[in-house]
Design a protein around this motif. Sequence first.
Motif, short mmCIF file in Angstrom:
data_model
loop_
_atom_site.label_atom_id
_atom_site.label_comp_id
_atom_site.label_asym_id
_atom_site.label_seq_id
_atom_site.Cartn_x
_atom_site.Cartn_y
_atom_site.Cartn_z
N ASN A 1 -35.90 -41.76 7.45
CA ASN A 1 -37.30 -42.11 7.28
C ASN A 1 -37.35 -43.60 6.94
O ASN A 1 -36.60 -44.06 6.08
N LEU A 2 -38.20 -44.33 7.62
CA LEU A 2 -38.34 -45.76 7.37
C LEU A 2 -39.80 -46.04 7.06
O LEU A 2 -40.69 -45.66 7.82
N CYS A 3 -40.03 -46.69 5.93
CA CYS A 3 -41.42 -47.03 5.56
C CYS A 3 -41.45 -48.40 4.90
O CYS A 3 -40.41 -48.97 4.57
N GLN B 1 -31.53 -37.83 -5.31
CA GLN B 1 -31.30 -36.39 -5.34
C GLN B 1 -32.52 -35.73 -5.98
O GLN B 1 -33.11 -36.28 -6.90
N GLY B 2 -32.87 -34.58 -5.47
CA GLY B 2 -34.06 -33.92 -5.99
C GLY B 2 -35.31 -34.71 -5.73
O GLY B 2 -36.29 -34.61 -6.46
N GLY B 3 -35.29 -35.53 -4.66
CA GLY B 3 -36.46 -36.30 -4.28
C GLY B 3 -36.73 -37.51 -5.17
O GLY B 3 -37.83 -38.04 -5.15
N ARG B 4 -35.71 -37.95 -5.95
CA ARG B 4 -35.91 -39.13 -6.78
C ARG B 4 -34.61 -39.92 -6.91
O ARG B 4 -33.53 -39.39 -6.76
N ALA C 1 -42.12 -41.94 -5.19
CA ALA C 1 -43.23 -41.29 -4.47
C ALA C 1 -42.97 -41.28 -2.96
O ALA C 1 -43.22 -40.27 -2.29
N GLU C 2 -42.44 -42.38 -2.43
CA GLU C 2 -42.11 -42.42 -1.00
C GLU C 2 -40.97 -41.47 -0.66
O GLU C 2 -40.99 -40.83 0.40
N ILE C 3 -39.99 -41.37 -1.53
CA ILE C 3 -38.88 -40.44 -1.29
C ILE C 3 -39.42 -39.01 -1.26
O ILE C 3 -39.09 -38.24 -0.36
N ARG C 4 -40.25 -38.65 -2.25
CA ARG C 4 -40.82 -37.30 -2.28
C ARG C 4 -41.63 -37.02 -1.02
O ARG C 4 -41.53 -35.95 -0.43
N SER C 5 -42.45 -37.98 -0.60
CA SER C 5 -43.32 -37.74 0.55
C SER C 5 -42.53 -37.65 1.86
O SER C 5 -43.02 -37.12 2.85
N SER C 6 -41.29 -38.16 1.86
CA SER C 6 -40.47 -38.09 3.07
C SER C 6 -39.97 -36.68 3.35
O SER C 6 -39.55 -36.38 4.48
N GLY C 7 -39.97 -35.83 2.33
CA GLY C 7 -39.43 -34.48 2.49
C GLY C 7 -37.92 -34.41 2.36
O GLY C 7 -37.34 -33.33 2.44
N LEU D 1 -34.58 -44.45 4.27
CA LEU D 1 -34.00 -43.25 3.66
C LEU D 1 -33.16 -42.51 4.69
O LEU D 1 -33.60 -42.28 5.82
N ILE D 2 -31.97 -42.13 4.29
CA ILE D 2 -31.08 -41.32 5.14
C ILE D 2 -30.62 -40.15 4.26
O ILE D 2 -30.07 -40.37 3.19
N GLY D 3 -30.90 -38.95 4.70
CA GLY D 3 -30.53 -37.81 3.87
C GLY D 3 -30.91 -36.49 4.50
O GLY D 3 -31.18 -36.40 5.69
N GLU D 4 -30.93 -35.49 3.66
CA GLU D 4 -31.30 -34.14 4.12
C GLU D 4 -32.22 -33.47 3.13
O GLU D 4 -32.35 -33.88 2.02
#
Length: 150
Positions: A5-7, A117-120, A27-33, A147-150
């Motif tokens: 995800n790139l923002c 981790q855990g969206g933060r 907040a951006e990490i959380r909204s990325s899913g 963001l690069i992840g799962e």
Amino acid sequence: MLRQNLCRLSLNTRGEGFTDITAALNAEIRSSGLDTGIAVISCLHSSASLTVNENADPRVLADLTAYLRALVPQEGIRPVSGHGELRTYIHDDEGADDMPAHIRTALTCTSLSQSFQGGRLLLGTWQAIYLWEHRAAPMQRHISLHLIGE
């Protein structure tokens, strides 16, 4: 499966000093899913930088500011010995604080890699990520968050 995800975040500073951007990044990490991965955070300017530093005692940030001001004086440079003629900065297209801001950015960093981790973001108890504004006037700044992840 890894995803990306790139923002881009837009932030306003109050002039020289630190702006805690940790909550905005989280907040951006959380909204990325994305739950777990790595965040590459980049300041898209040559007169501001990023730092991970203490968020509990504001005197730390005051001391960092004083140190960088002493290292890169506003009025120009002298030989490292402290003796000799003052050389004013040649580049001043955007004002007297223009060149000192560029030098301060060159001595700090404009990008960080931070796990999440855990969206933060994974930060220590007393840590935050700051946008470090090196210009005197309030500015609108842009941060890229990859963001690069799962």
